[in-house]
Design a protein around this motif. Sequence first.
Motif, PDB file in Angstrom:
ATOM      1  N   VAL A  44      -2.475  -4.567   3.120  1.00 14.73           N
ATOM      2  CA  VAL A  44      -2.956  -5.205   1.757  1.00 14.73           C
ATOM      3  C   VAL A  44      -3.513  -4.271   1.002  1.00 14.73           C
ATOM      4  O   VAL A  44      -3.367  -4.256  -0.397  1.00 14.73           O
ATOM      5  CB  VAL A  44      -3.822  -6.459   2.144  1.00 14.73           C
ATOM      6  CG1 VAL A  44      -4.440  -7.127   0.923  1.00 14.73           C
ATOM      7  CG2 VAL A  44      -3.255  -7.705   2.980  1.00 14.73           C
ATOM      8  N   ASN A  45      -4.228  -3.148   1.493  1.00 10.92           N
ATOM      9  CA  ASN A  45      -4.904  -2.285   0.565  1.00 10.92           C
ATOM     10  C   ASN A  45      -4.012  -1.500   0.101  1.00 10.92           C
ATOM     11  O   ASN A  45      -3.900  -1.033  -1.118  1.00 10.92           O
ATOM     12  CB  ASN A  45      -5.987  -1.587   1.405  1.00 10.92           C
ATOM     13  CG  ASN A  45      -6.866  -0.610   0.718  1.00 10.92           C
ATOM     14  OD1 ASN A  45      -7.311  -1.072  -0.403  1.00 10.92           O
ATOM     15  ND2 ASN A  45      -6.777   0.728   0.876  1.00 10.92           N
ATOM     16  N   ASN A  46      -3.078  -1.111   0.945  1.00 12.27           N
ATOM     17  CA  ASN A  46      -1.842   0.211   0.417  1.00 12.27           C
ATOM     18  C   ASN A  46      -1.175  -0.463  -0.814  1.00 12.27           C
ATOM     19  O   ASN A  46      -1.115  -0.149  -1.822  1.00 12.27           O
ATOM     20  CB  ASN A  46      -1.118   0.401   1.591  1.00 12.27           C
ATOM     21  CG  ASN A  46      -0.223   1.387   1.175  1.00 12.27           C
ATOM     22  OD1 ASN A  46       0.829   1.200   0.418  1.00 12.27           O
ATOM     23  ND2 ASN A  46      -0.648   2.761   1.703  1.00 12.27           N
ATOM     24  N   ARG A  47      -0.902  -1.991  -0.585  1.00 13.59           N
ATOM     25  CA  ARG A  47       0.071  -2.444  -1.671  1.00 13.59           C
ATOM     26  C   ARG A  47      -0.617  -3.177  -2.562  1.00 13.59           C
ATOM     27  O   ARG A  47      -0.046  -3.014  -4.007  1.00 13.59           O
ATOM     28  CB  ARG A  47       0.775  -3.708  -0.835  1.00 13.59           C
ATOM     29  CG  ARG A  47       1.914  -4.391  -1.518  1.00 13.59           C
ATOM     30  CD  ARG A  47       3.096  -5.194  -1.053  1.00 13.59           C
ATOM     31  NE  ARG A  47       4.056  -5.483  -1.752  1.00 13.59           N
ATOM     32  CZ  ARG A  47       4.969  -6.384  -1.360  1.00 13.59           C
ATOM     33  NH1 ARG A  47       5.173  -6.754  -0.146  1.00 13.59           N
ATOM     34  NH2 ARG A  47       5.988  -6.706  -2.221  1.00 13.59           N
ATOM     35  N   TYR A  48      -1.809  -3.721  -2.694  1.00 12.18           N
ATOM     36  CA  TYR A  48      -2.295  -4.714  -3.461  1.00 12.18           C
ATOM     37  C   TYR A  48      -3.711  -3.916  -4.125  1.00 12.18           C
ATOM     38  O   TYR A  48      -4.160  -4.285  -5.218  1.00 12.18           O
ATOM     39  CB  TYR A  48      -2.547  -6.046  -3.166  1.00 12.18           C
ATOM     40  CG  TYR A  48      -1.059  -6.558  -2.727  1.00 12.18           C
ATOM     41  CD1 TYR A  48      -0.214  -7.227  -3.754  1.00 12.18           C
ATOM     42  CD2 TYR A  48      -1.126  -6.906  -1.544  1.00 12.18           C
ATOM     43  CE1 TYR A  48       0.821  -7.654  -3.203  1.00 12.18           C
ATOM     44  CE2 TYR A  48       0.212  -7.599  -1.217  1.00 12.18           C
ATOM     45  CZ  TYR A  48       1.081  -7.954  -2.050  1.00 12.18           C
ATOM     46  OH  TYR A  48       2.121  -8.584  -1.638  1.00 12.18           O
ATOM     47  N   GLY A  49      -4.204  -2.972  -3.305  1.00 12.45           N
ATOM     48  CA  GLY A  49      -5.649  -2.412  -3.747  1.00 12.45           C
ATOM     49  C   GLY A  49      -6.651  -3.183  -3.358  1.00 12.45           C
ATOM     50  O   GLY A  49      -7.960  -2.811  -3.930  1.00 12.45           O
ATOM     51  N   ASP A  50      -6.625  -4.106  -2.527  1.00 12.82           N
ATOM     52  CA  ASP A  50      -7.621  -5.014  -2.217  1.00 12.82           C
ATOM     53  C   ASP A  50      -8.529  -4.385  -0.952  1.00 12.82           C
ATOM     54  O   ASP A  50      -7.839  -4.294   0.173  1.00 12.82           O
ATOM     55  CB  ASP A  50      -7.197  -6.275  -1.832  1.00 12.82           C
ATOM     56  CG  ASP A  50      -6.777  -7.250  -2.969  1.00 12.82           C
ATOM     57  OD1 ASP A  50      -7.346  -6.869  -4.161  1.00 12.82           O
ATOM     58  OD2 ASP A  50      -5.891  -8.076  -2.877  1.00 12.82           O
ATOM     59  N   GLY A  51      -9.551  -3.987  -0.933  1.00 11.39           N
ATOM     60  CA  GLY A  51     -10.496  -3.252   0.215  1.00 11.39           C
ATOM     61  C   GLY A  51     -11.063  -4.216   0.936  1.00 11.39           C
ATOM     62  O   GLY A  51     -11.281  -3.736   2.208  1.00 11.39           O
ATOM     63  N   TRP A  52     -11.420  -5.518   0.646  1.00  7.55           N
ATOM     64  CA  TRP A  52     -12.110  -6.393   1.460  1.00  7.55           C
ATOM     65  C   TRP A  52     -11.472  -6.801   2.875  1.00  7.55           C
ATOM     66  O   TRP A  52     -12.178  -6.893   3.835  1.00  7.55           O
ATOM     67  CB  TRP A  52     -12.319  -7.717   0.835  1.00  7.55           C
ATOM     68  CG  TRP A  52     -11.212  -8.680   0.551  1.00  7.55           C
ATOM     69  CD1 TRP A  52     -10.442  -8.500  -0.665  1.00  7.55           C
ATOM     70  CD2 TRP A  52     -10.612  -9.755   1.402  1.00  7.55           C
ATOM     71  NE1 TRP A  52      -9.123  -9.438  -0.416  1.00  7.55           N
ATOM     72  CE2 TRP A  52      -9.648  -9.976   0.652  1.00  7.55           C
ATOM     73  CE3 TRP A  52     -10.795 -10.236   2.447  1.00  7.55           C
ATOM     74  CZ2 TRP A  52      -8.552 -11.292   1.175  1.00  7.55           C
ATOM     75  CZ3 TRP A  52     -10.240 -10.971   3.078  1.00  7.55           C
ATOM     76  CH2 TRP A  52      -8.830 -11.580   2.419  1.00  7.55           C
ATOM     77  N   PHE A  53      -9.994  -6.672   2.755  1.00  4.62           N
ATOM     78  CA  PHE A  53      -9.309  -7.218   3.896  1.00  4.62           C
ATOM     79  C   PHE A  53      -9.286  -5.940   5.215  1.00  4.62           C
ATOM     80  O   PHE A  53      -9.151  -6.145   6.299  1.00  4.62           O
ATOM     81  CB  PHE A  53      -7.914  -7.595   3.812  1.00  4.62           C
ATOM     82  CG  PHE A  53      -7.108  -8.148   4.870  1.00  4.62           C
ATOM     83  CD1 PHE A  53      -7.885  -8.610   5.932  1.00  4.62           C
ATOM     84  CD2 PHE A  53      -5.673  -8.487   4.458  1.00  4.62           C
ATOM     85  CE1 PHE A  53      -7.140  -9.247   6.900  1.00  4.62           C
ATOM     86  CE2 PHE A  53      -5.156  -9.398   5.443  1.00  4.62           C
ATOM     87  CZ  PHE A  53      -5.605  -9.546   6.757  1.00  4.62           C
ATOM     88  N   VAL A  54      -9.317  -4.850   4.561  1.00  3.36           N
ATOM     89  CA  VAL A  54      -9.610  -3.526   5.311  1.00  3.36           C
ATOM     90  C   VAL A  54     -10.948  -3.779   6.200  1.00  3.36           C
ATOM     91  O   VAL A  54     -10.704  -3.345   7.499  1.00  3.36           O
ATOM     92  CB  VAL A  54      -9.622  -2.129   4.572  1.00  3.36           C
ATOM     93  CG1 VAL A  54     -10.060  -1.227   5.574  1.00  3.36           C
ATOM     94  CG2 VAL A  54      -8.267  -2.241   4.111  1.00  3.36           C
TER      95      VAL A  54
END
Length: 464
Positions: free
Chosen positions: A119-129
């Motif tokens: 999710v972070n790699n594709r959409y840039g959202d860090g919270w899921f990491v």
Amino acid sequence: MTANEKSSGVLATQSLDSPNDDGASRAIRKPTWYRSTFWNAFILGICNFLAPGIWGAMNSLGGGGQQSPTLVNTANALTFCLMVLTCFFSSVIVRWVGVKWTLIIGTLGYCPYAAGLYVNNRYGDGWFVLLGAALCGLSAGIFWSVEAAIALAYPEPHNQGRFLGFWLSFRLGGQIVGGAINLGINVNNNKAGSVSYHVFEAFIALQALAPFAGLLLTPPDKVQRTDGLPVRLSIGNSITYELKEMSKLFFSKRFLLIVPLIAQAVYAESVFFTFQGLWFSVRARALGSFLSGIVAVIMGNVLGRYLDYTQFSLKSRSRGAFITILGLQGAWWIWATVLVTEFNKTISTYDWVDAGFGKGFALFLFWVAGFQLNYLFLYFVVGNLASSQEELIRICSLLRGTESAVQAVSYGLGSVSIMARTGNIYLNFGLWAISLLPAWLVVSRIGVTLGDRKMAREESSESG
């Protein structure tokens, strides 16, 4: 079950042969293939490949395959902090659900970790990491503890080293496969940056299979060994008793003396993965992930066979392995100190066509191989400290909990720029130097005053 068996807290099982069988008859026992120790080494290895192995593959891409390793280092610090907690309670969980289901539960958190990176790699959202890292930490500590106990308790004494080498090869197999996938997708990417998000789709699919692989593990009471002896790997004591014994074992002299040895070995993981992410192009990182795993598998299995080579005494094997592994480790830290001091002045990204690529790339290969050697040797050492199968579960949990605490610090400091570039390497060099004397005080006793603890546990199991 006898009164003595109940009081010991160990749930006894029947021997594969009758009580009147002698050692010779047990020695020629041919196990059913799906109950054998080799089969269980294979299944344990597959679980290791699909869970921590793929986790290692993602991190071997440098910072979890991201352009900057900072967020992933923070997430990994969170993972290892939670693993400290779950490692400490692992023996309690084994008491509740048994060895097999503890292993299965331990695999469940790895897939969300891969999903967070995707999710972070594709959409840039860090919270899921961070969420994935938390879920991974809650389950991984359980997995790490119980798999270590299985690896030390299931095999026959003469197969211990080979079992460890074979099992740990699968963890590196995840790194090799991950590196191959990433290399195929990013072979033309000679710049710094993040890897393709399609890599993480493959990782998610693989990690989702881990719990199903765990279903194929043979429970301890059904394992069939070639020597005919049963595997007694269960906990029958109260929760309060277990927690007291865990605390007592942690503060024992023999365990505290090897804490620096554990620290210098596992602190290195974030150091060399961050090093790779900072100084190499995407395709060079993929190549490093692939090749370093192959080198480490070869060296790890050579060490495993050496540790089983009974023509050398246990004393000679333990001392020889210690001097060789720690000696090489010191040489690599000297090399690294010189190299990163130079790299930090140039601040450049190396691709495999660039001058100067080889000296840093070779260091990474040796680092990963050294991590494997240190890891296998740590299991050999703790296996020679536990005096019973119950204590084996506890000491494996403490080993893995200590590893997690050190790695939490390592990844946490790795999220700070100055520590990521040079500070962590200097610090790890110091940890190596500090570990030498206290570790020697323990290792020098193996095969002497400590005797052969593996054989002692087997004899105790037989008489029980």
